[in-house]
Structure formats: structure tokens, C-alpha cells
Design an enzyme around this catalytic site. Structure first.
Site, PDB file in Angstrom:
ATOM      1  N   ASN A 177       0.808  -1.226   0.000  1.00  0.00           N
ATOM      2  CA  ASN A 177       0.000   0.000   0.000  1.00  0.00           C
ATOM      3  C   ASN A 177       0.843   1.278   0.000  1.00  0.00           C
ATOM      4  O   ASN A 177       0.304   2.374   0.091  1.00  0.00           O
ATOM      5  CB  ASN A 177      -0.984   0.006   1.171  1.00  0.00           C
ATOM      6  CG  ASN A 177      -0.295   0.021   2.522  1.00  0.00           C
ATOM      7  OD1 ASN A 177       0.907  -0.192   2.616  1.00  0.00           O
ATOM      8  ND2 ASN A 177      -1.057   0.259   3.571  1.00  0.00           N
ATOM      9  N   CYS A 178       2.138   1.156  -0.154  1.00  0.00           N
ATOM     10  CA  CYS A 178       3.046   2.311  -0.179  1.00  0.00           C
ATOM     11  C   CYS A 178       2.966   3.008  -1.544  1.00  0.00           C
ATOM     12  O   CYS A 178       3.039   2.361  -2.587  1.00  0.00           O
ATOM     13  CB  CYS A 178       4.468   1.824   0.096  1.00  0.00           C
ATOM     14  SG  CYS A 178       5.754   3.031  -0.230  1.00  0.00           S
ATOM     15  N   ASP A 179       2.838   4.328  -1.551  1.00  0.00           N
ATOM     16  CA  ASP A 179       2.745   5.086  -2.801  1.00  0.00           C
ATOM     17  C   ASP A 179       4.001   4.945  -3.658  1.00  0.00           C
ATOM     18  O   ASP A 179       3.907   4.858  -4.885  1.00  0.00           O
ATOM     19  CB  ASP A 179       2.482   6.571  -2.514  1.00  0.00           C
ATOM     20  CG  ASP A 179       1.067   6.816  -2.026  1.00  0.00           C
ATOM     21  OD1 ASP A 179       0.189   5.949  -2.258  1.00  0.00           O
ATOM     22  OD2 ASP A 179       0.832   7.865  -1.399  1.00  0.00           O
ATOM     23  N   LYS A 232       3.940   1.705  -5.433  1.00  0.00           N
ATOM     24  CA  LYS A 232       3.004   1.744  -6.553  1.00  0.00           C
ATOM     25  C   LYS A 232       3.649   2.405  -7.777  1.00  0.00           C
ATOM     26  O   LYS A 232       3.497   1.926  -8.906  1.00  0.00           O
ATOM     27  CB  LYS A 232       1.725   2.476  -6.155  1.00  0.00           C
ATOM     28  CG  LYS A 232       0.883   1.690  -5.149  1.00  0.00           C
ATOM     29  CD  LYS A 232      -0.307   2.498  -4.662  1.00  0.00           C
ATOM     30  CE  LYS A 232      -1.046   1.744  -3.565  1.00  0.00           C
ATOM     31  NZ  LYS A 232      -2.062   2.556  -2.906  1.00  0.00           N
TER      32      LYS A 232
END
Length: 115
Positions: free
Chosen positions: A10-12, A15
Site C-alpha cells: 500500500n506504499c505510494d 506503486k
């Protein structure tokens, strides 16, 4: 050649790095610390290759939650124990490619790695 990306899904930044690899047709394996775990051996490899100061994410909320005393007494052993206890304290992503480790993501950096 196999590419492995280590991080938290879930880390930007993860991504963005995944998107870069997909957009540039690089097949990779993603190792999520929360789902796949983090062994002391794997963390030791990161630290041996990159140095614990490079691996430790001092900008995240998990690190900032440490006491001032914990931060002042940081060394390789204590930092590795904190990272094992809370893998969110590891800079993301860590990329393994051709036997080397790379930390962080910038498109220009990845352009050089895969040139």
C-alpha cells in the site's frame, strides 16, 4: 534476469515503482513484508549490501514513534531489530537485480539500472 522488489503493497512509492516496471515491460516478483514476511537473514543481506543507515527509513511515522533515547542509541544491531519488529521502518522499495540491491525509486535511477 530476475527482478525482485521488496516493500509494502500500500506504499505510494511502491506503486510508482511497480508502474515503472510494468510500463517498461520488466517482469518482476514483489515481496510484501506484511504477507511474505521478513527474515533476519534477508534484512542482514540488505544491510550488508547497502548499510543500515541507507535501509532505515527515518522519514516514516514508525521511526518517528521511537523515543529520543532509542533514536540517539541507534546502531546496526538496534536498527535491524526495530526494522524486523516493524518492516514499515525499511526504506521502500528495495530492488534486487543482477545480484545487487538498490533502495528507493526515481525513474532516472531505474533508467540507469536497466540501461
Amino acid at each position: 534476469m530476475t527482478i525482485t522488489m521488496f516493500g509494502i503493497s500500500n506504499c505510494d512509492t511502491i506503486k510508482k515503482a511497480k508502474k515503472y516496471l510494468q510500463d517498461n515491460n520488466h517482469d518482476f516478483t514483489f515481496h510484501d513484508y506484511r504477507q511474505d514476511g521478513l527474515s533476519a537473514e534477508l534484512l542482514s543481506q540488505f544491510v550488508a549490501e547497502l548499510g543500515w543507515e541507507q535501509v532505515l527509513n527515518k522519514r516514516g511515522t514508525t521511526y518517528r514513534a521511537l523515543s529520543d533515547e532509542q533514536k540517539q542509541n541507534l546502531n546496526s544491531n538496534s536498527a535491524q531489530q526495530y526494522m524486523l519488529d516493524a518492516p514499515a521502518m525499511i526504506k521502500r522499495p528495495i530492488l534486487q537485480y543482477q545480484g545487487k540491491y538498490y533502495v528507493g525509486f526515481k525513474a532516472a535511477q531505474y533508467d540507469e539500472i536497466f540501461a
